[in-house]
Each structure stands twice: as structure tokens, then as C-alpha cells.
Write a protein that holds these residues in place. Structure first.
Motif, PDB file in Angstrom:
ATOM      1  N   ILE A  47       7.677  15.873  -0.044  1.00 44.18           N
ATOM      2  CA  ILE A  47       6.554  15.262  -0.407  1.00 44.18           C
ATOM      3  C   ILE A  47       6.314  14.097   1.024  1.00 44.18           C
ATOM      4  N   PRO A  48       5.762  14.062   1.910  1.00 48.40           N
ATOM      5  CA  PRO A  48       5.859  13.189   2.212  1.00 48.40           C
ATOM      6  C   PRO A  48       4.897  11.981   1.537  1.00 48.40           C
ATOM      7  N   HIS A  49       4.905  11.234   2.727  1.00 48.38           N
ATOM      8  CA  HIS A  49       5.588   9.593   1.919  1.00 48.38           C
ATOM      9  C   HIS A  49       4.892   8.760   3.117  1.00 48.38           C
ATOM     10  N   TRP A  96       0.603  -1.284  -0.336  1.00 45.75           N
ATOM     11  CA  TRP A  96      -0.340   0.127   0.157  1.00 45.75           C
ATOM     12  C   TRP A  96       1.743   1.589  -0.382  1.00 45.75           C
ATOM     13  N   LEU A  97       0.189   2.713  -0.271  1.00 47.01           N
ATOM     14  CA  LEU A  97       1.170   3.976  -0.080  1.00 47.01           C
ATOM     15  C   LEU A  97       0.215   4.625  -0.022  1.00 47.01           C
ATOM     16  N   ARG A  98      -0.120   5.139   0.817  1.00 44.59           N
ATOM     17  CA  ARG A  98      -1.103   6.963   2.035  1.00 44.59           C
ATOM     18  C   ARG A  98      -0.161   7.732   1.221  1.00 44.59           C
ATOM     19  N   THR A  99      -0.345   8.703   0.359  1.00 46.98           N
ATOM     20  CA  THR A  99      -0.880   9.881   0.030  1.00 46.98           C
ATOM     21  C   THR A  99      -0.702  11.286   0.835  1.00 46.98           C
ATOM     22  N   PRO A 100      -0.672  11.630   0.965  1.00 49.90           N
ATOM     23  CA  PRO A 100      -0.381  13.158   1.497  1.00 49.90           C
ATOM     24  C   PRO A 100      -1.938  14.141   1.869  1.00 49.90           C
ATOM     25  N   ASP A 101      -2.807  13.435   0.421  1.00 46.67           N
ATOM     26  CA  ASP A 101      -4.142  13.532   0.864  1.00 46.67           C
ATOM     27  C   ASP A 101      -4.826  12.599   1.823  1.00 46.67           C
ATOM     28  N   GLY A 102      -4.278  11.878   1.651  1.00 44.82           N
ATOM     29  CA  GLY A 102      -4.883  10.607   3.465  1.00 44.82           C
ATOM     30  C   GLY A 102      -5.616   9.483   2.309  1.00 44.82           C
ATOM     31  N   HIS A 103      -5.382   9.761   1.338  1.00 44.20           N
ATOM     32  CA  HIS A 103      -5.903   8.535   0.467  1.00 44.20           C
ATOM     33  C   HIS A 103      -4.608   7.138   0.709  1.00 44.20           C
ATOM     34  N   THR A 104      -5.316   6.096   0.661  1.00 40.51           N
ATOM     35  CA  THR A 104      -3.937   4.947   0.476  1.00 40.51           C
ATOM     36  C   THR A 104      -4.799   4.249  -0.720  1.00 40.51           C
TER      37      THR A 104
END
Length: 296
Positions: A77-79, A54-62
């Protein structure tokens, strides 16, 4: 259970002038612990060749990650990402930075806006990362130069491995290639697809790594080379057949982009085309074979 190997190094100022420098490399396998949340000051290409996660992006989506795939970690960019519990995944990564990053990004090879990229295959990318890993052996006097060269190779391999690469898989590129010889501006091409020029530029850069103008120009000049090498059509006729009504403008453009005038290109290539000249325009599906030349 997981297995991991990684190494980091610090290239000197002179090596940074190579354009790209490698800062680290790693090969990992298994149910790896999650990474992040964190923010880096450089780029990382994470190649997932097997497994899921999984990858969680800065917008909160996984977002689910299924191999083969690429994770782009970009500066500032946070990751936050990780392998699925249990089976995990196979991961290879390379950290890099340098002045050439800007050009690779503008050309679409690096995609800050697309942190998760599906890949068709990871063989070439993993080969480039393995080359970095081999060069990273302790005491290698060529470490910085070898790893820099391998990062360039890695970016090209990742570009080729995208599942959307090529006009056969992109309807916009297919349509542009079909209409390349029509006397249309980029704005007119965009209108034919119901797009704004900006939308067309974004779509073409994402798929072809260049602007619509350069993509169309590449097709036109490639066809012009074929006609110059395989027929005796006058330069003005060649110009018209590839979309230019002004032969003088075509000659200037050809000279600037190819490095020699159309007449000289024809003279130089004439010896390389078996069977002499033809008065027939070659079939696009079966173009003449032109041997490599300095001006080709």
C-alpha cells in the motif's frame, strides 16, 4: 533541525518461525523530511507521541495527524507522510513481518484499512519500541528473540492505547454486553442495532479484536465462572442464567473453552473463595474475587 537514530537487521529462517520478526527500529525528533511516496513489502508501526503532521493516502486525500497517533504502513500500500514544518513531531517506529501478522490482523490488532489511528497514550508503545532499540545494540546474541518478543508487546500496547478501546467508549459493545445473557443469535443481535451480521462483525472486530460470537461467549463464560465459584446453583441453573437453555450443551462448551467441566471448575475454585458458599447471586457491580487458578 531534526535528530534521528535507526537500525535495521535481517533475522534468519529459524527466527522467522517465532511468528513475528523485527526488521528495524527508529527514534526520531524534529522537523523530519517527508517519507515517500513509497511502497514496502512489510509492516511498520509509526508511533507519533508529540507534534503534528500529515498523511496522504492512496485515494489522494491528505489527513492531518495530531499526536498521540499511530500510522500503519502495510505491505503493498503506497504511503506518503511527514511532520509539520517548523516544530515537527516525535516519532518512534518498528518494522516487522511474520506469519503471525495474519492472526493479529484478523483479531483487529493490525488495521490495514485504518492507516491513521488516534491513540489515548503512547507510553506503553514507546516502551516496547525502546526495548527493541536497546536489544538492537551491536553484538547482542539475543537480538532476534528479544526484538520478536517486543513486537508482540508493541501490538498489544497499541491495541490497548486506541481511543475507542473498551465497552465504555463503544455503544455497540456496551449494548452487546448488556444483552449478552439473552438467548439471541448474532443475527438477532445485529437486527437489534439496525445492522447486518457482516456490519456487526466488522464493528466488534474493530473495537474488541474478536468476532461477536467470541465477545458474547467471553462475557457468558466469565459470568458462569463467577456463579460456579460463588454460589451453589446447579449447573443447569447457571447455564440458564448465562443464556443457555440446554445444560448439556453449556457443559460441553464450558469444558471445551475453559479446559475443565463446570463441576470440576467449582470444586477447584471452592477453596479460593473466602467465606464459603452463598445462595445469593453476586452483584455484577461487586463480583467475588477469585484467586488465579490453572483452570481460571
Amino acid at each position: 533541525m531534526y535528530h534521528t537514530w535507526m537500525r535495521y537487521f535481517t533475522p534468519g529462517p529459524v527466527h522467522h518461525r517465532l511468528g513475528l520478526v523485527c526488521l528495524g527500529v527508529g527514534l526520531q525528533h524534529g522537523a523530519l523530511p517527508p517519507v515517500g511516496p513509497r511502497t514496502l513489502d512489510h509492516h511498520v508501526a509509526v508511533v507519533i507521541s508529540a507534534g503534528t503532521g500529515w498523511l496522504r493516502t492512496p485515494d489522494g486525500h491528505t489527513h492531518p495527524v495530531t499526536a498521540p497517533a499511530l500510522l500503519w504502513l502495510t505491505p503493498g500500500i503506497p504511503h506518503h507522510y511527514g511532520a509539520a514544518p517548523g516544530s515537527g513531531w516525535d516519532e518512534a517506529f518498528a518494522d516487522f513481518t511474520g506469519t503471525a501478522v495474519t492472526a493479529y490482523t484478523e483479531l483487529g490488532y493490525i488495521q490495514p484499512d485504518h492507516p491513521l489511528v488516534p491513540l489515548a497514550d503512547t507510553t506503553a508503545a514507546r516502551t516496547a519500541i525502546a526495548r527493541i532499540a536497546r536489544a538492537a545494540r551491536r553484538g547482542n546474541p539475543l537480538l532476534e528473540v528479544e526484538t520478536s518478543a517486543a513486537v508482540h508487546e508493541l501490538l498489544v500496547a497499541l491495541r490497548r492505547a486506541r481511543t475507542t478501546t473498551g465497552p465504555d467508549t463503544d455503544p455497540v459493545l456496551t449494548a452487546l454486553a448488556r444483552d449478552a445473557f439473552l438467548p439471541l443469535s448474532v443475527t438477532q443481535h445485529a437486527a437489534r442495532h439496525g445492522m447486518t451480521p457482516a456490519e456487526l462483525r466488522t464493528a466488534v472486530r474493530r473495537s474488541a479484536g474478536c468476532s461477536p460470537k467470541d465477545y458474547l461467549l467471553g462475557i457468558r463464560l466469565g459470568r458462569a465462572k463467577e456463579l460456579l465459584a460463588a454460589t451453589e446453583l446447579p449447573v443447569a441453573a447457571v447455564a440458564r442464567r448465562v443464556g443457555y437453555d440446554d445444560p448439556a450443551y453449556f457443559s460441553r462448551l464450558f469444558t471445551r473453552r475453559v479446559g475443565t467441566a463446570p463441576i470440576r471448575f467449582r470444586q477447584h475454585q471452592g477453596q479460593a473463595v473466602p467465606g464459603g458458599w452463598s445462595h445469593h447471586i453476586p452483584d455484577p457491580e461487586h463480583p467475588p474475587v477469585i484467586r488465579s487458578r490453572p483452570y481460571a
